[in-house]
Design an enzyme around this catalytic site. Structure first.
Site, PDB file in Angstrom:
ATOM      1  N   ALA A  65       0.853  -1.193   0.000  1.00  0.00           N
ATOM      2  CA  ALA A  65       0.000   0.000   0.000  1.00  0.00           C
ATOM      3  C   ALA A  65       0.887   1.240   0.000  1.00  0.00           C
ATOM      4  CB  ALA A  65      -0.869  -0.020   1.247  1.00  0.00           C
ATOM      5  N   GLY A 103       0.512  -5.221   0.836  1.00  0.00           N
ATOM      6  CA  GLY A 103      -0.637  -5.340  -0.061  1.00  0.00           C
ATOM      7  C   GLY A 103      -0.251  -5.937  -1.412  1.00  0.00           C
ATOM      8  N   GLU A 106      -0.236  -9.556  -0.860  1.00  0.00           N
ATOM      9  CA  GLU A 106      -1.639  -9.965  -0.660  1.00  0.00           C
ATOM     10  C   GLU A 106      -2.367 -10.097  -1.999  1.00  0.00           C
ATOM     11  OE1 GLU A 106      -2.377  -6.858   2.285  1.00  0.00           O
ATOM     12  OE2 GLU A 106      -3.014  -8.459   3.631  1.00  0.00           O
ATOM     13  N   GLU A 126       4.066  -5.339   7.339  1.00  0.00           N
ATOM     14  CA  GLU A 126       3.140  -4.404   7.995  1.00  0.00           C
ATOM     15  C   GLU A 126       3.471  -4.138   9.460  1.00  0.00           C
ATOM     16  OE1 GLU A 126       2.271  -6.587   5.748  1.00  0.00           O
ATOM     17  OE2 GLU A 126       0.673  -5.821   4.466  1.00  0.00           O
TER      18      GLU A 126
HETATM   19  N1  3HC Z   1       4.439   3.684  -0.010  1.00  0.00           N
HETATM   20  C1  3HC Z   1       4.867   4.913  -0.372  1.00  0.00           C
HETATM   21  N2  3HC Z   1       6.115   5.164  -0.785  1.00  0.00           N
HETATM   22  C2  3HC Z   1       6.955   4.126  -0.845  1.00  0.00           C
HETATM   23  C3  3HC Z   1       6.589   2.835  -0.490  1.00  0.00           C
HETATM   24  C4  3HC Z   1       5.258   2.622  -0.049  1.00  0.00           C
HETATM   25  N3  3HC Z   1       4.806   1.400   0.291  1.00  0.00           N
HETATM   26  N4  3HC Z   1       7.640   2.018  -0.641  1.00  0.00           N
HETATM   27  C5  3HC Z   1       8.646   2.788  -1.084  1.00  0.00           C
HETATM   28  N5  3HC Z   1       8.228   4.054  -1.213  1.00  0.00           N
HETATM   29  C6  3HC Z   1       9.002   5.193  -1.716  1.00  0.00           C
HETATM   30  C7  3HC Z   1      10.058   5.651  -0.713  1.00  0.00           C
HETATM   31  O1  3HC Z   1       9.502   6.581   0.196  1.00  0.00           O
HETATM   32  C8  3HC Z   1      11.080   6.278  -1.623  1.00  0.00           C
HETATM   33  O2  3HC Z   1      10.588   7.541  -1.999  1.00  0.00           O
HETATM   34  P1  3HC Z   1      11.588   8.770  -2.211  1.00  0.00           P
HETATM   35  O3  3HC Z   1      12.514   8.359  -3.308  1.00  0.00           O
HETATM   36  O4  3HC Z   1      10.705   9.896  -2.508  1.00  0.00           O
HETATM   37  O5  3HC Z   1      12.293   8.916  -0.895  1.00  0.00           O
HETATM   38  C9  3HC Z   1      11.032   5.389  -2.871  1.00  0.00           C
HETATM   39  O6  3HC Z   1       9.758   4.736  -2.823  1.00  0.00           O
HETATM   40  C10 3HC Z   1      12.126   4.336  -2.930  1.00  0.00           C
HETATM   41  O7  3HC Z   1      12.120   3.636  -1.707  1.00  0.00           O
HETATM   42  P2  3HC Z   1      13.482   3.259  -0.949  1.00  0.00           P
HETATM   43  O8  3HC Z   1      14.402   4.412  -0.944  1.00  0.00           O
HETATM   44  O9  3HC Z   1      13.076   2.668   0.352  1.00  0.00           O
HETATM   45  O10 3HC Z   1      14.039   2.150  -1.961  1.00  0.00           O
HETATM   46  P3  3HC Z   1      14.778   0.798  -1.627  1.00  0.00           P
HETATM   47  O11 3HC Z   1      15.063   0.192  -2.933  1.00  0.00           O
HETATM   48  O12 3HC Z   1      15.879   1.014  -0.651  1.00  0.00           O
HETATM   49  O13 3HC Z   1      13.698  -0.125  -0.842  1.00  0.00           O
HETATM   50  C11 3HC Z   1      11.554  -1.155  -0.482  1.00  0.00           C
HETATM   51  C12 3HC Z   1      12.546  -0.538  -1.504  1.00  0.00           C
HETATM   52  C13 3HC Z   1      12.151  -2.399   0.168  1.00  0.00           C
HETATM   53  C14 3HC Z   1      10.305  -1.499  -1.223  1.00  0.00           C
HETATM   54  C15 3HC Z   1      11.281  -0.137   0.644  1.00  0.00           C
HETATM   55  O14 3HC Z   1      10.924   1.102   0.058  1.00  0.00           O
HETATM   56  C16 3HC Z   1      10.167  -0.530   1.562  1.00  0.00           C
HETATM   57  O15 3HC Z   1      10.390  -1.283   2.482  1.00  0.00           O
HETATM   58  N6  3HC Z   1       8.972  -0.011   1.339  1.00  0.00           N
HETATM   59  C17 3HC Z   1       7.834  -0.251   2.184  1.00  0.00           C
HETATM   60  C18 3HC Z   1       7.243  -1.599   1.950  1.00  0.00           C
HETATM   61  C19 3HC Z   1       6.085  -1.836   2.864  1.00  0.00           C
HETATM   62  O16 3HC Z   1       6.168  -1.665   4.050  1.00  0.00           O
HETATM   63  N7  3HC Z   1       4.956  -2.247   2.303  1.00  0.00           N
HETATM   64  C20 3HC Z   1       3.799  -2.559   3.065  1.00  0.00           C
HETATM   65  C21 3HC Z   1       2.937  -1.371   3.166  1.00  0.00           C
HETATM   66  S1  3HC Z   1       1.585  -1.667   4.262  1.00  0.00           S
HETATM   67  C22 3HC Z   1       0.440  -2.490   3.311  1.00  0.00           C
HETATM   68  O17 3HC Z   1       0.719  -2.878   2.236  1.00  0.00           O
HETATM   69  C23 3HC Z   1      -0.882  -2.660   3.958  1.00  0.00           C
HETATM   70  C24 3HC Z   1      -1.695  -3.762   3.328  1.00  0.00           C
HETATM   71  O18 3HC Z   1      -1.654  -4.882   4.130  1.00  0.00           O
HETATM   72  C25 3HC Z   1      -3.121  -3.358   3.113  1.00  0.00           C
END
Ligand code: 3HC
Length: 704
Positions: A65, A103, A106, A126
């Site tokens: 997400a 997500g 998922e 998450e």
């Molecule tokens: N939402 C919004 N922005 C995100 C994002 C996300 N899920 N994942 C990454 N980004 C953005 C970062 O903020 C960054 O933006 P910026 O360049 O403006 O600073 C850009 O994408 C690149 O991210 P990273 O610098 O972190 O890139 P890496 O290659 O080092 O890492 C990654 C990539 C492992 C995907 C890492 O970004 C990450 O861990 N992201 C979050 C993943 C996550 O937690 N997903 C679960 C979300 S909760 C969910 O899905 C709820 C569901 O159950 C309903």
């Protein structure tokens, strides 16, 4: 990106291909789930389409997400799009390259098949954001890979590699085809006529054993509770996994939905989301073009085989970067290499490293005794004894031998970068790379900018740190830089509260209840009381008004240097690391208090917490005022990764806002009256308090 462009649909070889695209990581922006739902409907209505493929553009599936959307109302949820995928009458194949997280995974779990490349990384992170999977992940994952493996992935939030995912049954196929889209279409055609569709939501085989074995679930719950410590999300995730085992799919889904909604807007989730973005923000250098891509460091050298130097060398080797460790004295080099080997051996003993992998990593560390041997390295990190004259000599030598363009870094924790830069004819290539002990464990790398350091050097040092698996943040050059400088007042107050009547065990208890894994005295016993002793002597010599810390000074002079001498703030039994309060320490404290004529009193827990953290909040504001950090959130990142500050509190400055700048400012002014100049209030703190603003939004003065 325009929502219409987020999801593309086309038909190829009788397969409906649904491509999601939202660079850089295909996070689920508004419009994407709707696009997927619409594409599934189109494919199901088209008699020429036999199966579907769901794929991400640009080398990633979907990284979850969009975290920025949390806390806001969303018209269509992952639950909705997952339901539509699951219910599709034609089989859907998830084609996974790169990240399939949260997500994103998922969505893949709601598909009927999953094919991935070797680059695939799958996880439900998450809980690291204070929430639980909310799109059916807690219900589908246990049904697909069993409750134990599901609990491990969900509660740790870690990413599984493609190999592991295949082993777990999370992937059906691992492909080495260079064109994943084409391979997925072929696979979709091969399963197009298989009925019934293998819907994960309908599987019962992997949960049957656990359903019949309540003791297994009970022990799983206990182990999750042990690991969760102060966090709510892992416990809630476990409750949902239990429901997956014990209840029908739809009931479990409802429970997941309820728990997700409760957690999403709780303080824990807000603080963890803040920490996520603070870390990414810290990687950015104001005024430096985002498009600049620094050259990676492919070979490194470390000067000094002491504890820090060894830890840094291990961190390079762990990251696959070959490193030469230089020590002029043969004896010190042998000792250092022995310590490095022991560190790896301890990991093998714990089971976190295989013997073969240990040998591979050790082979990346080469010991050398002369500077000429390191001349060709891309970067060098100096980690010699913390004395200006020695550092100057080392930098003079580095300037003579190192190839042009090499970055010259110092791991100094306090000495002005400009002093070392001045010993070279290339001050633009000199910066600090300040690691935190133990350097192979702690995540922070404070990159320190001297007055001549070029943006290119800073960017390269930051990239080097990131490639080593560290979280980097930039500080300006001043005594203690940004991290230690902002922490020192807290450490000073821990010591001075002792003189007034508090005890190490009480202070440690308060800080652990706040969320630290260990209290400051227990940590000091591990790092060694003698480490800060020299620094204090230096400060006392430089500043006649310096408030001496008599208690730790006396303990060091008595030979009580911490765990390594069997006693420090606590007493230790041989071979045991459990701290025992020691009456000898109480006697030292009582003697100091009586010599100084300080009356003894008792402290309540809140006063202890506030006294420690307010001192540091005030100093952190001064760091910003002096332009020695770019942003308050960078200081938070330093505290999270350098000092073990509890992540669910966001960081020092984020936490300060939960108390309120105004309240902190008033208290600091009061303590300034009572205790004198060390509590002189920061002008920035006063200004934020007066404006009713937030400390976490404060930025550093231009000159960093
Ligand atoms: N939402 C919004 N922005 C995100 C994002 C996300 N899920 N994942 C990454 N980004 C953005 C970062 O903020 C960054 O933006 P910026 O360049 O403006 O600073 C850009 O994408 C690149 O991210 P990273 O610098 O972190 O890139 P890496 O290659 O080092 O890492 C990654 C990539 C492992 C995907 C890492 O970004 C990450 O861990 N992201 C979050 C993943 C996550 O937690 N997903 C679960 C979300 S909760 C969910 O899905 C709820 C569901 O159950 C309903």
């Amino acid at each position: 990106m325009n929502p219409a462009q987020l999801v593309r649909y086309e038909v190829a070889d009788g397969v409906g291909v649904v491509t999601v695209e939202n660079p850089p990581v295909n996070a689920l922006a508004p419009g994407m789930r709707e696009g997927v739902i619409e594409a599934v409907a189109r494919a199901n209505a088209d008699p020429d389409v036999r199966a579907l493929v769901l794929i991400g553009a640009g080398g990633n599936f979907i990284a979850g997400a969009d975290i920025r959307q949390f806390g806001t109302a969303r018209a269509v949820s992952t639950r909705d799009s997952a339901k539509v995928l699951d219910a599709s009458e034609k089989p859907v194949v998830a084609a996974i390259d790169g990240y399939a997280l949260g997500g994103g995974l998922e969505h893949a779990l709601a598909c009927h098949y999953r094919i991935g490349t070797a680059r695939a990384k799958l996880g439900l992170p998450e809980v690291t954001l204070g929430i639980i999977p909310g799109g059916g992940g807690t219900q589908r994952l246990p049904r697909l890979i069993g409750p134990e493996a599901a609990a491990d992935l969900i509660v740790s939030g870690r990413h599984a590699s493609a190999d592991e995912a295949l082993r777990l049954g999370l992937l059906d196929v691992l492909t080495d085809a260079s064109d994943l889209r084409a391979a997925a279409i072929r696979y979709a055609r091969s399963v197009a006529d298989v009925r019934p569709l293998p819907r994960v939501s309908e599987r019962g085989d992997r949960i049957a054993a656990a359903a019949a074995d309540p003791a297994m679930l009970e022990s799983l719950r206990k182990s999750v509770a042990r690991k969760a410590r102060h966090l709510k999300a892992p416990l809630e995730a476990m409750a949902c996994i239990e429901a997956a085992v014990q209840r029908p799919f739809d009931e479990g889904l409802l429970l997941e939905q309820r728990r997700f909604a409760e957690l999403e807007n709780a303080d824990e989730a807000k603080a963890l989301r803040y920490a996520f973005f603070a870390e990414r923000q810290a990687a950015k250098i104001p005024g430096v073009d985002k498009g600049q891509t620094p050259q990676p460091v492919r070979s490194a050298a470390v000067i000094g085989a002491g504890t820090m130097g060894g830890g840094i060398a291990i961190a390079f080797a762990d990251a696959g970067i070959p490193v030469k460790i230089l020590e002029v004295s043969e004896e010190a080099l042998t000792r250092g290499m022995q310590r490095i080997r022991e560190t790896f051996e301890a990991r093998v003993k714990r089971g976190s490293l295989s013997p073969a992998e240990m040998e591979k990593r050790l082979a990346r560390i080469q010991s050398v005794r002369d500077y000429e041997s390191i001349a060709d390295c891309d970067a060098v990190v100096e980690a010699v004894f913390e004395r200006i004259d020695i550092k100057q000599q080392v930098f003079g030598r580095l300037d003579t031998v190192m190839k042009p363009g090499a970055v010259l870094l110092t791991n100094s924790s306090a000495i002005d970068i400009d002093v070392m830069a001045a010993a070279t004819r290339r001050p633009e290539d000199v910066a600090g790379a300040h690691f935190f002990a133990p350097a192979n464990v702690m995540k922070l790398c404070e990159v320190v900018r001297g007055s001549s350091t070029s943006a290119a050097t800073l960017l390269r040092a930051m990239k080097m740190g990131r490639d080593m698996g560290k979280i980097c943040a930039i500080a300006g050059s001043c005594d203690g830089f940004a991290a230690n400088r902002s922490r020192t007042p807290m450490m000073t107050e821990t010591m001075l509260m002792l003189e007034e009547g508090a005890r190490p065990a009480q202070i440690d208890k308060v800080m652990m209840a706040f969320g630290y894994p260990l209290g400051p005295f227990a940590v000091n016993d591990i790092s060694g009381l003698d480490v800060s002793y020299e620094g204090r002597k230096r400060r006392a010599a430089a500043d006649p008004g310096y408030r001496k810390l008599h208690v730790p000074d006396r303990l060091v002079e008595m030979g009580r240097k911490g765990q390594k001498t069997g006693a420090g703030w606590y007493r230790y039994e041989p071979g045991d690391r459990a701290p025992h309060p020691d009456p000898v320490v109480d006697e030292v404290i009582a003697a100091v208090a009586s010599e100084l004529g300080i009356a003894q009193r008792s402290f309540d827990d809140e006063e202890i917490l506030h006294r420690l953290l307010f001192a540091s909040v005030n100093e952190a504001c001064k760091v910003l005022e002096d332009g020695k950090a770019y942003r308050a959130s960078d200081i938070d990142v330093m505290w999270l990764h350098g000092f073990g500050f509890p992540r669910h509190r966001g960081g020092l400055m984020y936490w300060a806002d939960t108390v309120g700048a105004d309240r902190i400012h008033r208290q600091v002014c009061e303590w300034h009256e009572k205790y004198g100049r060390r509590w002189a209030p920061s002008a920035l703190l006063g200004a934020v308090a007066a404006a009713g603003g937030r400390l976490r939004d404060a930025t550093g003065k231009e000159s960093t």
